[in-house]
Scaffold this motif. Structure first.
Motif, short mmCIF file in Angstrom:
data_model
loop_
_atom_site.label_atom_id
_atom_site.label_comp_id
_atom_site.label_asym_id
_atom_site.label_seq_id
_atom_site.Cartn_x
_atom_site.Cartn_y
_atom_site.Cartn_z
N ILE A 1 18.56 1.87 -0.84
CA ILE A 1 17.80 2.72 -1.77
C ILE A 1 16.59 1.95 -2.30
CG2 ILE A 1 17.86 3.78 -4.07
CD1 ILE A 1 20.77 4.60 -3.44
N PHE A 2 16.81 0.71 -2.73
CA PHE A 2 15.71 -0.09 -3.26
C PHE A 2 14.68 -0.43 -2.18
CE2 PHE A 2 18.76 -1.42 -6.74
CZ PHE A 2 18.19 -0.57 -7.67
N LEU A 3 15.13 -0.63 -0.95
CA LEU A 3 14.19 -0.86 0.15
C LEU A 3 13.33 0.37 0.39
CD1 LEU A 3 13.16 -2.59 2.54
CD2 LEU A 3 14.96 -1.52 3.90
N ALA A 4 13.95 1.54 0.40
CA ALA A 4 13.20 2.79 0.62
C ALA A 4 12.20 3.03 -0.51
CB ALA A 4 14.16 3.97 0.73
N VAL A 5 12.63 2.81 -1.76
CA VAL A 5 11.72 3.01 -2.90
C VAL A 5 10.57 2.01 -2.83
CG1 VAL A 5 11.55 2.81 -5.41
CG2 VAL A 5 13.45 4.05 -4.39
N GLY A 6 10.85 0.77 -2.47
CA GLY A 6 9.80 -0.23 -2.33
C GLY A 6 8.80 0.12 -1.24
N CYS A 7 9.31 0.62 -0.11
CA CYS A 7 8.41 1.05 0.98
C CYS A 7 7.54 2.21 0.53
CB CYS A 7 9.22 1.43 2.21
SG CYS A 7 9.96 0.03 3.05
N LEU A 8 8.12 3.17 -0.16
CA LEU A 8 7.34 4.32 -0.63
C LEU A 8 6.28 3.89 -1.65
CD1 LEU A 8 10.10 7.05 -0.98
CD2 LEU A 8 8.27 6.93 0.71
N LEU A 9 6.64 2.98 -2.55
CA LEU A 9 5.64 2.50 -3.52
C LEU A 9 4.53 1.72 -2.82
CD1 LEU A 9 7.92 1.37 -6.49
CD2 LEU A 9 6.37 3.33 -6.41
N GLY A 10 4.87 0.96 -1.80
CA GLY A 10 3.85 0.24 -1.04
C GLY A 10 2.91 1.19 -0.31
N LEU A 11 3.48 2.26 0.28
CA LEU A 11 2.64 3.27 0.94
C LEU A 11 1.73 3.96 -0.06
CD1 LEU A 11 5.14 4.86 3.47
CD2 LEU A 11 3.07 3.58 4.01
N LEU A 12 2.26 4.27 -1.23
CA LEU A 12 1.46 4.93 -2.26
C LEU A 12 0.31 4.03 -2.71
CD1 LEU A 12 1.11 7.34 -4.22
CD2 LEU A 12 2.55 6.08 -5.82
N ALA A 13 0.60 2.76 -2.95
CA ALA A 13 -0.44 1.84 -3.39
C ALA A 13 -1.51 1.66 -2.32
CB ALA A 13 0.18 0.48 -3.74
N SER A 14 -1.09 1.55 -1.07
CA SER A 14 -2.08 1.36 -0.01
C SER A 14 -2.89 2.64 0.22
CB SER A 14 -1.42 0.91 1.28
OG SER A 14 -0.57 1.91 1.78
N SER A 15 -2.27 3.81 0.04
CA SER A 15 -3.03 5.05 0.23
C SER A 15 -4.08 5.22 -0.86
CB SER A 15 -2.10 6.26 0.28
OG SER A 15 -1.49 6.47 -0.97
N VAL A 16 -3.78 4.75 -2.07
CA VAL A 16 -4.77 4.81 -3.14
C VAL A 16 -5.97 3.93 -2.78
CG1 VAL A 16 -5.21 4.14 -5.54
CG2 VAL A 16 -3.15 5.41 -4.96
N LEU A 17 -5.71 2.73 -2.27
CA LEU A 17 -6.81 1.84 -1.87
C LEU A 17 -7.60 2.42 -0.70
CD1 LEU A 17 -5.22 -1.71 -2.16
CD2 LEU A 17 -7.09 -0.76 -3.50
N ILE A 18 -6.91 2.99 0.27
CA ILE A 18 -7.60 3.57 1.42
C ILE A 18 -8.48 4.73 0.98
CG2 ILE A 18 -7.22 4.92 3.53
CD1 ILE A 18 -4.79 3.09 4.06
N THR A 19 -7.98 5.58 0.09
CA THR A 19 -8.77 6.70 -0.42
C THR A 19 -10.00 6.20 -1.16
OG1 THR A 19 -6.77 8.02 -0.64
CG2 THR A 19 -8.69 8.78 -1.85
N TYR A 20 -9.84 5.17 -1.98
CA TYR A 20 -10.97 4.59 -2.71
C TYR A 20 -12.04 4.09 -1.75
CZ TYR A 20 -13.63 1.12 -5.31
OH TYR A 20 -14.65 0.38 -5.85
#
Length: 88
Positions: free
Chosen positions: A57-76
């Motif tokens: 569960i914690f691995l999945a949540v960490g992966c999702l948070l990493g994807l979210l953070a990187s998508s914010v940077l990519i959008t910027y």
């Protein structure tokens, strides 16, 4: 006359077997770490689940948070690039 296999079908098959292998490793990991564990969060205490399940569960949540953070940077950076291209 030879029939060619579509490249998309091969990639779909590879992705399927990769997902199946990951699920098998995850299931084996959860079975090997079957100790019951409760996690104390700041606000509440969780129910008792197996250690392997909590780790997945914690691995999945960490992966999702990493994807979210990187998508914010990519959008910027895409917006910044579009503005720069518009100026030229």
């Amino acid at each position: 006359m030879k029939k060619e296999i579509p490249v998309g079908a091969v990639w779909t098959l590879i992705k399927f077997f990769l997902l199946l292998a990951i699920a098998a490793v995850g299931a084996f990991f959860a079975l090997e770490n079957s100790q019951q564990l409760t996690v104390d969060f700041v606000i509440f205490q969780s129910t008792a689940l197996s250690l392997g399940l909590w780790l997945m569960i914690f691995l999945a949540v960490g992966c999702l948070l990493g994807l979210l953070a990187s998508s914010v940077l990519i959008t910027y950076y895409r917006r910044k690039l579009a503005r720069a291209a518009k100026r030229d």
